[in-house]
Design an enzyme around this catalytic site. Structure first.
Site, PDB file in Angstrom:
ATOM      1  N   TYR A  61      32.638  37.136  35.302  1.00 49.57           N
ATOM      2  CA  TYR A  61      31.207  37.231  34.993  1.00 49.57           C
ATOM      3  C   TYR A  61      30.490  38.133  35.992  1.00 49.57           C
ATOM      4  O   TYR A  61      29.779  39.067  35.610  1.00 49.57           O
ATOM      5  CB  TYR A  61      30.600  35.830  35.000  1.00 49.57           C
ATOM      6  CG  TYR A  61      29.155  35.771  34.564  1.00 49.57           C
ATOM      7  CD1 TYR A  61      28.794  36.078  33.263  1.00 49.57           C
ATOM      8  CD2 TYR A  61      28.158  35.387  35.456  1.00 49.57           C
ATOM      9  CE1 TYR A  61      27.467  36.009  32.854  1.00 49.57           C
ATOM     10  CE2 TYR A  61      26.830  35.322  35.059  1.00 49.57           C
ATOM     11  CZ  TYR A  61      26.491  35.634  33.754  1.00 49.57           C
ATOM     12  OH  TYR A  61      25.173  35.580  33.357  1.00 49.57           O
TER      13      TYR A  61
ATOM     14  N   GLU B 288      31.591  40.464  38.195  1.00 49.16           N
ATOM     15  CA  GLU B 288      31.974  41.871  38.166  1.00 49.16           C
ATOM     16  C   GLU B 288      31.760  42.488  36.781  1.00 49.16           C
ATOM     17  O   GLU B 288      31.504  43.686  36.659  1.00 49.16           O
ATOM     18  CB  GLU B 288      33.431  42.039  38.606  1.00 49.16           C
ATOM     19  CG  GLU B 288      33.681  41.623  40.049  1.00 49.16           C
ATOM     20  CD  GLU B 288      33.102  42.600  41.078  1.00 49.16           C
ATOM     21  OE1 GLU B 288      31.998  43.155  40.843  1.00 49.16           O
ATOM     22  OE2 GLU B 288      33.744  42.805  42.108  1.00 49.16           O
TER      23      GLU B 288
END
Length: 326
Positions: free
Chosen positions: A151, A153
């Site tokens: 989530y 990155e």
């Protein structure tokens, strides 16, 4: 009538059957626009939009944004992505694909149509921050290989894509970094702290505190957040963001638990559990930029917002109990 018709837009909201997305859809319809709501219903639900199906300006399309979308619209809000750790860690590869491929697809659509596109980014791009409160110029402190990385990155890469499409192709972009948001239509089992505490208290269970409960969050009521998104979209092409949208009032998890216990009249105790890996110790937005650019600041106090959310959770739990009994 003619003036309303002239100002009416056809607006795409991806993730429009989700918690925040459905409130945004309500707001846009209330302003007289046509809304195309796109959602694959992985975490969104038809329940959130069932009150809209008789509205002639509302259209629902079941579609996964990791695949291209061929529609004609005037503006795009990209909210498609599971946002709670329970949901986004369930299928981390798909979460990353939703953020990255989804961004590529909505940006390609915006490029073809020559329209504005807003990315619902997240405070998670700051990771476990070493700067407090968080300002938009802070690059973050993020673990690229941890359980939350799909989530964190994914959203960071989506921001990169938005700015590259803006620089390379002239796409008019808006990037909002959304901090903890709560309110009616939150999923009762999404694993986020407000819903967790309310559900546990309403069911007479002990409230789970991860760590010692001294880690902090800042809670923004969903109506305030939607106002910020709409205000950001209304800005001219010189405003791209990223812009923090959140409530700058900070609370510890223990303080939140105490408020929920008092509000619900529960006799719940607090039960401490180990802190999850990479869970941020503190989170509070600096919203100076939102105040200056958008004249936006949250208005709903935590006590008021929690009460509204509690009433919703009570109704939702009663519905679930009824289903169980039948």
């Amino acid at each position: 009538m003619s003036r309303l018709y002239d100002s009416r837009k056809r607006i795409l909201v991806t993730g429009g059957a989700g918690f925040i997305g459905s409130h945004l859809v309500d707001r846009l319809l209330g302003e007289g626009h046509e809304v195309l709501c796109v959602d694959n219903l992985f975490t969104g639900t038809k329940r959130n939009i069932e009150h809209l199906h008789d509205n002639p300006r509302f259209e629902f399309m079941r579609h996964d944004v990791t695949f291209p979308l061929y529609v004609e619209v005037d503006e795009i809000y990209n909210l498609a992505c599971p946002a709670s750790p329970v949901h986004y860690q369930h299928d981390p590869v798909q979460t990353t694909k939703t953020s990255v491929h989804g961004a590529i697809n909505v940006l390609g659509l915006a490029k073809r149509l020559g329209c504005k596109v807003l990315q619902a980014s997240t405070s998670e791009v700051y990771g476990d921050p070493e700067v407090h409160p968080q300002v938009e110029g802070y690059w973050g402190h993020v673990n690229p290989v941890g359980p939350r990385s799909c989530y964190d990155e994914g959203k960071r890469c989506a921001e990169t894509l938005f700015f590259d499409y803006h620089r390379q192709h002239g796409v008019e972009i808006k990037v909002a970094r959304i901090f903890n948001t709560y309110g009616p239509r939150m999923h009762h089992a999404d694993g986020r702290v407000v819903s967790n505490f309310l559900v546990q208290a309403l069911r007479g269970e002990d409230i789970t505190l991860f760590g010692d409960g001294r880690q902090t969050r800042s809670f923004c009521y969903v109506d305030d957040l939607v106002e910020g998104l709409v205000s950001l979209m209304a800005t001219g092409p010189e405003v791209t963001g990223p812009v923090n949208l959140g409530n700058p009032h900070e609370f510890t998890m223990r303080e939140l638990a105490e408020r929920v216990i008092a509000l619900t009249g529960s006799g719940a105790e607090m039960s401490e559990r180990p802190l999850p890996l990479d869970d941020p110790r503190q989170r509070r937005p600096d919203i100076t930029l939102a105040r200056d650019l958008l004249d936006w600041t949250p208005r709903v106090e935590l006590a008021e917002g929690l009460a509204e959310t509690m009433h919703y959770m009570k109704r939702r739990l009663a519905e679930l109990d009824e289903v169980t009994r039948t």
